[in-house]
Motif scaffolding. Structure first.
Motif, mmCIF file in Angstrom:
data_model
loop_
_atom_site.group_PDB
_atom_site.id
_atom_site.type_symbol
_atom_site.label_atom_id
_atom_site.label_comp_id
_atom_site.label_asym_id
_atom_site.label_seq_id
_atom_site.Cartn_x
_atom_site.Cartn_y
_atom_site.Cartn_z
ATOM 1 N N PRO A 21 80.542 74.461 60.846
ATOM 2 C CA PRO A 21 79.177 74.038 60.510
ATOM 3 C C PRO A 21 79.085 73.285 59.184
ATOM 4 C CG PRO A 21 79.259 76.380 61.112
ATOM 5 C CD PRO A 21 80.656 75.939 60.897
ATOM 6 N N LEU A 22 80.161 73.275 58.395
ATOM 7 C CA LEU A 22 80.125 72.640 57.076
ATOM 8 C C LEU A 22 80.589 71.190 57.108
ATOM 9 C CD1 LEU A 22 81.594 75.578 54.932
ATOM 10 C CD2 LEU A 22 79.190 75.040 55.384
ATOM 11 N N ALA A 23 80.989 70.695 58.265
ATOM 12 C CA ALA A 23 81.465 69.317 58.362
ATOM 13 C C ALA A 23 80.348 68.333 58.019
ATOM 14 C CB ALA A 23 81.995 69.046 59.765
ATOM 15 N N ARG A 24 80.685 67.322 57.220
ATOM 16 C CA ARG A 24 79.751 66.247 56.876
ATOM 17 C C ARG A 24 80.444 64.908 57.038
ATOM 18 N NH1 ARG A 24 76.703 67.803 51.172
ATOM 19 N NH2 ARG A 24 75.576 69.668 51.903
ATOM 20 N N THR A 25 79.652 63.894 57.340
ATOM 21 C CA THR A 25 80.188 62.539 57.440
ATOM 22 C C THR A 25 80.114 61.850 56.088
ATOM 23 O OG1 THR A 25 79.541 62.337 59.754
ATOM 24 C CG2 THR A 25 79.931 60.294 58.544
ATOM 25 N N ALA A 26 81.221 61.268 55.681
ATOM 26 C CA ALA A 26 81.281 60.408 54.494
ATOM 27 C C ALA A 26 81.786 59.043 54.948
ATOM 28 C CB ALA A 26 82.199 60.999 53.434
ATOM 29 N N THR A 27 81.481 58.026 54.181
ATOM 30 C CA THR A 27 81.953 56.676 54.496
ATOM 31 C C THR A 27 82.814 56.168 53.350
ATOM 32 O OG1 THR A 27 79.964 56.203 55.793
ATOM 33 C CG2 THR A 27 81.294 54.323 55.096
ATOM 34 N N PRO A 200 84.332 49.475 55.338
ATOM 35 C CA PRO A 200 83.855 50.858 55.460
ATOM 36 C C PRO A 200 84.453 51.591 56.672
ATOM 37 C CG PRO A 200 82.041 49.348 55.026
ATOM 38 C CD PRO A 200 83.234 48.500 55.352
ATOM 39 N N GLU A 201 84.670 52.894 56.464
ATOM 40 C CA GLU A 201 85.225 53.744 57.524
ATOM 41 C C GLU A 201 84.600 55.126 57.416
ATOM 42 O OE1 GLU A 201 89.516 55.755 58.807
ATOM 43 O OE2 GLU A 201 89.058 55.215 56.726
ATOM 44 N N GLU A 202 84.032 55.606 58.503
ATOM 45 C CA GLU A 202 83.442 56.944 58.503
ATOM 46 C C GLU A 202 84.521 58.001 58.741
ATOM 47 O OE1 GLU A 202 80.080 57.470 61.005
ATOM 48 O OE2 GLU A 202 78.904 55.886 60.030
ATOM 49 N N ILE A 203 84.445 59.077 57.958
ATOM 50 C CA ILE A 203 85.386 60.184 58.074
ATOM 51 C C ILE A 203 84.597 61.493 58.023
ATOM 52 C CG2 ILE A 203 87.298 58.925 56.990
ATOM 53 C CD1 ILE A 203 86.630 60.636 54.433
ATOM 54 N N THR A 204 85.285 62.594 58.253
ATOM 55 C CA THR A 204 84.669 63.911 58.165
ATOM 56 C C THR A 204 85.191 64.638 56.939
ATOM 57 O OG1 THR A 204 84.458 64.056 60.561
ATOM 58 C CG2 THR A 204 84.346 66.122 59.327
ATOM 59 N N LYS A 256 83.029 55.988 48.005
ATOM 60 C CA LYS A 256 82.471 56.411 49.285
ATOM 61 C C LYS A 256 80.983 56.663 49.138
ATOM 62 C CE LYS A 256 83.740 61.219 48.353
ATOM 63 N NZ LYS A 256 84.556 62.379 48.746
ATOM 64 N N THR A 257 80.310 56.794 50.270
ATOM 65 C CA THR A 257 78.922 57.244 50.302
ATOM 66 C C THR A 257 78.860 58.543 51.104
ATOM 67 O OG1 THR A 257 78.394 55.974 52.305
ATOM 68 C CG2 THR A 257 78.022 54.898 50.182
ATOM 69 N N GLY A 258 77.840 59.350 50.802
ATOM 70 C CA GLY A 258 77.628 60.583 51.541
ATOM 71 C C GLY A 258 78.701 61.621 51.298
ATOM 72 N N GLY A 259 78.895 62.502 52.290
ATOM 73 C CA GLY A 259 79.910 63.538 52.186
ATOM 74 C C GLY A 259 79.507 64.680 51.271
ATOM 75 N N TRP A 260 80.512 65.318 50.715
ATOM 76 C CA TRP A 260 80.327 66.457 49.823
ATOM 77 C C TRP A 260 80.584 66.061 48.371
ATOM 78 C CZ3 TRP A 260 78.646 71.396 50.764
ATOM 79 C CH2 TRP A 260 78.523 71.780 52.105
ATOM 80 N N THR A 261 79.902 66.726 47.465
ATOM 81 C CA THR A 261 80.192 66.564 46.044
ATOM 82 C C THR A 261 81.581 67.121 45.762
ATOM 83 O OG1 THR A 261 77.864 66.876 45.533
ATOM 84 C CG2 THR A 261 79.415 67.087 43.704
#
Length: 344
Positions: A21-27, A200-204, A256-261
């Motif tokens: 449940p902690l997965a987030r998308t970062a780019t 850009p490339e989206e990752i988890t 990157k953008t998004g994801g986790w700190t």
């Protein structure tokens, strides 16, 4: 060119049911040196800035006594990079060639002397321009499709350098500012990004170790879980499970953008919006490098190793105080609220 992050060496969710449940998308932005225009997403490139809109300045203060070295003009820094590149190319062609030609030596001597310190307001420098068509932008305000990030090329305390964010609709900019003002000098060479195009490339991503609860941290310390998930310690060279998690499986390095700190140096802290108290979310990570020895597993498959003159792990030539990362966070409740920045 397309850049591809290698698949993670194992299925993260096999380590603990708490992780899925902690997965987030970062780019990952994958900046690489190029010649972007104002109509491109870029790092350090020209901005789609309206000709009738005042260019932003930083009022300071900019005390010289806090600087680590002598300041240089943007043009001097660009010339230094050009001279470096020419010398490296010359030595690659002929190992017996001189390391410095006479005119290069004269330039280095002038460069070492620096320039006079700047007093008064300082025009901000472009850092990033991101079009929503190219890059997902967390908390993007309605009616906008373009994010522009700039900063003051001088240090400002623990979260230096000071940044500014601008959201706009590209379609409303019909007359573009051709020659924006530049600072007379910048405090650090690494505060002047080299112009780069993006791929850009989206990752988890998953949270860093410090952001996981104690139960999950304990599960990740259990080597039997890693063995069952297929980890090969000897081949992958990790010293322990927690280092493996931090360097290979949780948060990606680089721009990157998004994801986790990413909390590499300090324990996680709340990031309440100064205006409303809402927890702010990661928007843009400004990195001094795309990867290093500890995060080599994130190196794109298309890139060579970084032990070469034109280091592919440092495409933007940004250097935040010797290798730090600056992470910009925004309020999801309102784009008008002040953003926060964290240097790790």
């Amino acid at each position: 060119m397309r850049f591809t992050t290698p698949p993670r060496p194992l299925d993260v969710t096999a380590l603990s049911h708490r992780l899925a449940p902690l997965a987030r998308t970062a780019t990952r932005l994958h900046p690489r040196p190029g010649s972007p225009t104002a109509h491109d997403s870029s790092i350090g490139g020209p901005l789609l800035w309206p000709a009738d809109e005042p260019w932003p300045y930083c009022a300071g203060p900019h005390p010289q006594e806090e600087a680590d070295g002598v300041p240089h003009s943007p043009e001097d820094i660009r010339e230094l990079r050009r001279v470096h590149a020419m010398a490296e190319a010359r030595l690659l062609r002929d190992h017996h060639a001189p390391a410095r030609l006479p005119e290069e030596q004269a330039f280095y001597e002038r460069y070492a002397a620096g320039r006079p310190w700047c007093e008064g307001p300082v025009p901000l420098l472009p850092v990033a321009q991101l079009y929503a068509r190219d890059v997902p932008l967390p908390a993007r305000p309605a009616g906008t499709d373009l994010l522009q990030a700039l900063w003051c090329p001088y240090g400002h305390g623990a979260s230096e350098p000071r940044t500014a964010l601008f959201w706009r609709s590209a379609a409303t900019v019909t007359d573009v500012l051709d020659a924006p003002p530049e600072p007379t000098v910048v405090e650090e060479d690494g505060y002047l990004p080299r112009p780069c195009v993006l791929a850009p490339e989206e990752i988890t991503e998953y949270p860093g170790l410090r952001q996981l609860d104690q139960e999950t941290q304990a599960e990740l310390a259990d080597e039997s879980r890693w063995q069952a998930a297929g980890a090969r310690w000897d081949e992958d060279g990790a010293l322990d499970p927690h280092e493996y998690w931090s360097g290979r499986l949780s948060t990606a390095p680089g721009w990157k953008t998004g994801g986790w700190t990413t909390w590499d140096l300090t324990d996680p802290e709340p990031r309440p919006c100064p205006a409303c108290g809402t927890e702010q979310i990661p928007l843009l990570t400004i990195a001094s490098s795309e990867w290093d020895d500890a995060t080599e597993g994130w190196r794109p498959a298309e890139d060579p190793a970084h032990d070469r003159p034109d280091d592919p792990s440092e495409p933007t030539l940004v250097d935040i105080r010797g290798g730090y990362t600056l992470q910009l966070h925004v309020c999801p409740a309102s784009p008008d609220h002040p953003h926060l920045q964290i240097m790790e």
